[in-house]
Write an enzyme that holds these catalytic residues in place. Sequence first.
Site, PDB file in Angstrom:
ATOM      1  N   ARG A  76      36.610  41.715  46.033  1.00 24.22           N
ATOM      2  CA  ARG A  76      36.848  42.675  44.954  1.00 24.22           C
ATOM      3  C   ARG A  76      35.532  43.218  44.429  1.00 24.22           C
ATOM      4  O   ARG A  76      34.608  42.477  44.120  1.00 24.22           O
ATOM      5  CB  ARG A  76      37.619  41.999  43.815  1.00 24.22           C
ATOM      6  CG  ARG A  76      37.740  42.818  42.520  1.00 24.22           C
ATOM      7  CD  ARG A  76      38.774  43.911  42.635  1.00 24.22           C
ATOM      8  NE  ARG A  76      38.775  44.831  41.524  1.00 24.22           N
ATOM      9  CZ  ARG A  76      39.601  44.774  40.494  1.00 24.22           C
ATOM     10  NH1 ARG A  76      40.492  43.815  40.420  1.00 24.22           N
ATOM     11  NH2 ARG A  76      39.547  45.687  39.544  1.00 24.22           N
ATOM     12  N   ARG A  81      41.278  48.891  45.331  1.00 25.07           N
ATOM     13  CA  ARG A  81      40.789  47.513  45.301  1.00 25.07           C
ATOM     14  C   ARG A  81      41.449  46.656  46.360  1.00 25.07           C
ATOM     15  O   ARG A  81      42.609  46.851  46.690  1.00 25.07           O
ATOM     16  CB  ARG A  81      40.958  46.890  43.936  1.00 25.07           C
ATOM     17  CG  ARG A  81      42.395  46.803  43.491  1.00 25.07           C
ATOM     18  CD  ARG A  81      42.513  46.792  41.999  1.00 25.07           C
ATOM     19  NE  ARG A  81      42.360  48.142  41.536  1.00 25.07           N
ATOM     20  CZ  ARG A  81      42.937  48.637  40.464  1.00 25.07           C
ATOM     21  NH1 ARG A  81      43.669  47.888  39.718  1.00 25.07           N
ATOM     22  NH2 ARG A  81      42.783  49.886  40.128  1.00 25.07           N
ATOM     23  N   ASP A 128      43.586  42.640  42.982  1.00 27.70           N
ATOM     24  CA  ASP A 128      43.551  42.659  41.523  1.00 27.70           C
ATOM     25  C   ASP A 128      44.528  41.607  41.033  1.00 27.70           C
ATOM     26  O   ASP A 128      45.704  41.621  41.429  1.00 27.70           O
ATOM     27  CB  ASP A 128      43.953  44.049  41.020  1.00 27.70           C
ATOM     28  CG  ASP A 128      43.805  44.200  39.523  1.00 27.70           C
ATOM     29  OD1 ASP A 128      42.951  43.519  38.922  1.00 27.70           O
ATOM     30  OD2 ASP A 128      44.542  45.015  38.938  1.00 27.70           O
ATOM     31  N   ASP A 176      45.882  40.038  37.459  1.00 21.45           N
ATOM     32  CA  ASP A 176      45.888  40.175  36.003  1.00 21.45           C
ATOM     33  C   ASP A 176      46.724  39.076  35.386  1.00 21.45           C
ATOM     34  O   ASP A 176      47.888  38.876  35.772  1.00 21.45           O
ATOM     35  CB  ASP A 176      46.479  41.526  35.586  1.00 21.45           C
ATOM     36  CG  ASP A 176      45.561  42.695  35.866  1.00 21.45           C
ATOM     37  OD1 ASP A 176      44.337  42.497  35.914  1.00 21.45           O
ATOM     38  OD2 ASP A 176      46.070  43.819  36.023  1.00 21.45           O
TER      39      ASP A 176
END
Length: 160
Positions: A83, A92, A95, A97
Amino acid sequence: MTRAFIALGSNLDNPAAQLKQALAALAALPGTALLASSALYRTTPVGFIAQPDFVNAVAELDTALDADALLDALMQIERVHGRVRSFRNAPRVLDLDLLTYGDEIRHSEVLTLPHPRMHERAFVLQPLAQIAPDYQLGHYGSARELAERLGSAGIERLND
């Protein structure tokens, strides 16, 4: 143990494989159990739209890691996958989150819990509703209700 939900996304270097490897890395975190993971969903980009479609998913974990340690572990998994943070909403490789961490509410420079925009993102709510339809997102309602309100335009569930 604390229940946490993680959003996963990728649109570079074989995104479906990236997410499957990331799910395995989540399951291997110390003191952590991967309880559920959604199907993979192909989604159109949000924000910067001149990029390939994303593949997204959501994972449900029980973890003994505190929120900061879990966030650090997520960022380490992203780094291992290559990343690079070039600009907001950029393409990307991976990712991850942290959407929620138990009932914790936090607003800091490093981490906001629950994730401040998850209730606006169909690419998060569709997979979340698949694995935890009755999960309550505060005053917004359940994951299922929010997913239905936002609809599924630009989202396609991939074969399991």
